[in-house]
Design a protein around this motif. Structure first.
Motif, mmCIF file in Angstrom:
data_model
loop_
_atom_site.group_PDB
_atom_site.id
_atom_site.type_symbol
_atom_site.label_atom_id
_atom_site.label_comp_id
_atom_site.label_asym_id
_atom_site.label_seq_id
_atom_site.Cartn_x
_atom_site.Cartn_y
_atom_site.Cartn_z
ATOM 1 N N ALA A 163 12.499 93.607 15.564
ATOM 2 C CA ALA A 163 11.439 94.557 14.077
ATOM 3 C C ALA A 163 10.129 94.282 14.235
ATOM 4 N N LEU A 164 9.362 93.093 14.276
ATOM 5 C CA LEU A 164 7.983 92.521 15.142
ATOM 6 C C LEU A 164 7.640 94.424 16.314
ATOM 7 N N HIS A 165 8.608 93.945 17.168
ATOM 8 C CA HIS A 165 7.911 95.702 18.096
ATOM 9 C C HIS A 165 7.848 96.248 18.197
ATOM 10 N N ARG A 166 9.213 97.160 17.009
ATOM 11 C CA ARG A 166 9.365 98.665 16.437
ATOM 12 C C ARG A 166 8.163 98.068 15.276
ATOM 13 N N LEU A 167 7.504 97.916 14.775
ATOM 14 C CA LEU A 167 6.505 97.585 13.856
ATOM 15 C C LEU A 167 4.920 98.231 14.423
ATOM 16 N N ALA A 168 4.664 97.011 15.234
ATOM 17 C CA ALA A 168 3.898 96.482 15.690
ATOM 18 C C ALA A 168 2.815 97.693 16.543
ATOM 19 N N LEU A 169 4.261 98.580 17.533
ATOM 20 C CA LEU A 169 4.703 99.670 18.316
ATOM 21 C C LEU A 169 4.035 100.695 18.028
ATOM 22 N N ALA A 170 4.361 100.935 16.166
ATOM 23 C CA ALA A 170 4.826 102.376 16.189
ATOM 24 C C ALA A 170 3.022 102.191 15.682
ATOM 25 N N LEU A 171 1.951 101.653 15.622
ATOM 26 C CA LEU A 171 0.590 101.798 15.425
ATOM 27 C C LEU A 171 -0.031 102.790 16.473
ATOM 28 N N PRO A 172 -0.988 103.629 15.978
ATOM 29 C CA PRO A 172 -1.701 104.308 17.305
ATOM 30 C C PRO A 172 -2.102 103.712 17.906
ATOM 31 N N GLU A 173 -2.160 103.912 19.377
ATOM 32 C CA GLU A 173 -2.721 103.057 20.706
ATOM 33 C C GLU A 173 -2.392 101.877 20.709
ATOM 34 N N VAL A 174 -1.477 101.300 20.580
ATOM 35 C CA VAL A 174 -1.565 99.907 20.347
ATOM 36 C C VAL A 174 -0.319 99.245 21.606
ATOM 37 N N GLU A 175 -0.635 98.539 22.083
ATOM 38 C CA GLU A 175 0.428 98.160 23.674
ATOM 39 C C GLU A 175 0.376 96.566 23.150
ATOM 40 N N ALA A 176 1.786 96.748 23.678
ATOM 41 C CA ALA A 176 2.810 95.356 23.487
ATOM 42 C C ALA A 176 2.362 94.616 25.386
ATOM 43 N N SER A 177 1.746 93.468 25.135
ATOM 44 C CA SER A 177 1.589 92.631 26.689
ATOM 45 C C SER A 177 2.399 91.242 26.902
ATOM 46 N N PRO A 178 3.883 91.980 26.898
ATOM 47 C CA PRO A 178 4.188 90.114 26.989
ATOM 48 C C PRO A 178 3.764 89.772 28.811
ATOM 49 N N ASP A 179 3.768 88.326 28.443
ATOM 50 C CA ASP A 179 3.366 87.268 29.351
ATOM 51 C C ASP A 179 4.986 86.221 29.457
ATOM 52 N N GLY A 180 5.754 86.740 30.040
ATOM 53 C CA GLY A 180 7.213 85.615 29.550
ATOM 54 C C GLY A 180 7.285 85.242 28.360
ATOM 55 N N ALA A 181 6.926 84.327 27.508
ATOM 56 C CA ALA A 181 7.962 84.259 26.221
ATOM 57 C C ALA A 181 7.323 84.490 25.204
ATOM 58 N N ARG A 182 6.139 84.617 25.751
ATOM 59 C CA ARG A 182 4.739 84.881 25.506
ATOM 60 C C ARG A 182 4.479 86.192 24.627
ATOM 61 N N LEU A 183 4.059 86.612 23.381
ATOM 62 C CA LEU A 183 3.919 88.030 22.745
ATOM 63 C C LEU A 183 2.551 87.927 22.408
ATOM 64 N N ALA A 184 1.894 89.623 22.458
ATOM 65 C CA ALA A 184 0.588 90.229 22.323
ATOM 66 C C ALA A 184 0.350 91.484 22.357
ATOM 67 N N PHE A 185 0.309 92.176 20.782
ATOM 68 C CA PHE A 185 0.221 93.436 20.618
ATOM 69 C C PHE A 185 -1.381 93.398 20.237
ATOM 70 N N ASP A 186 -2.003 94.715 21.556
ATOM 71 C CA ASP A 186 -3.820 95.054 21.162
ATOM 72 C C ASP A 186 -3.603 96.697 21.304
ATOM 73 N N VAL A 187 -4.787 96.492 20.332
ATOM 74 C CA VAL A 187 -5.057 98.299 20.115
ATOM 75 C C VAL A 187 -6.317 97.949 20.799
ATOM 76 N N HIS A 188 -6.834 98.261 22.327
ATOM 77 C CA HIS A 188 -7.889 98.832 23.188
ATOM 78 C C HIS A 188 -8.126 97.632 23.493
ATOM 79 N N GLY A 189 -7.859 96.777 23.724
ATOM 80 C CA GLY A 189 -7.693 95.039 24.399
ATOM 81 C C GLY A 189 -8.060 93.858 23.443
ATOM 82 N N LYS A 190 -8.085 94.654 21.918
ATOM 83 C CA LYS A 190 -8.220 93.493 20.971
ATOM 84 C C LYS A 190 -7.684 93.383 20.359
ATOM 85 N N GLY A 191 -6.305 91.924 20.104
ATOM 86 C CA GLY A 191 -5.334 91.615 20.219
ATOM 87 C C GLY A 191 -5.397 91.633 18.199
ATOM 88 N N ILE A 192 -4.286 91.858 17.699
ATOM 89 C CA ILE A 192 -3.427 91.721 16.880
ATOM 90 C C ILE A 192 -2.810 91.655 15.806
#
Length: 135
Positions: free
Chosen positions: A6-35
């Motif tokens: 659900a977290l992935h779905r909610l974050a990635l539904a936002l315009p131009e947000v990308e996920a940057s998974p690195d193993g168990a670490r999650l990060a959601f960014d818009v234009h390189g800035k972490g939300i």
């Protein structure tokens, strides 16, 4: 309660947000800035920071953070590392999807390029509320 799907779905539904998974670490960014991103904490001072599952940090305004910490300590908290930083720590098992979606929209509005925000607001009437419930 919000799970990782659900977290992935909610974050990635936002315009131009990308996920940057690195193993168990999650990060959601818009234009390189972490939300929103994974929370790491120290078990004791000077120890290595370890991933705390079920908790994420979400960017927010400082006044929003203070209000959340005061009114809902069962869902939101702070630690020494984040004290004074414009992000709140969120317990995913204690928050519902609608509230988390609102926080993510606010974070997106803070960090998305202003031209993108204006374009999205123009394309989606009724989304100009800073705590708006789009998408």
């Amino acid at each position: 309660m919000v799970d990782l799907a659900a977290l992935h779905r909610l974050a990635l539904a936002l315009p131009e947000v990308e996920a940057s998974p690195d193993g168990a670490r999650l990060a959601f960014d818009v234009h390189g800035k972490g939300i929103a991103w994974s929370y790491f904490a120290r078990a004791h001072p000077k120890a290595r920071r370890e991933l705390v599952e079920g908790v994420i940090a979400v960017r927010c305004r400082r006044e929003t953070k203070e209000m959340l910490l005061e009114t809902a300590p069962e869902r939101f908290f702070d630690d020494d590392h984040y004290r004074g930083f414009p992000a709140v720590l969120v317990r995913l098992d204690a928050i519902d999807e609608a509230e988390l979606a609102g926080l993510l929209v606010q974070a997106w509005r803070i960090l998305a390029p202003k031209a993108l925000v204006k374009r999205i607001d123009a394309e989606r009437p009724g989304t100009t509320n800073p705590g708006g419930d789009f998408p």
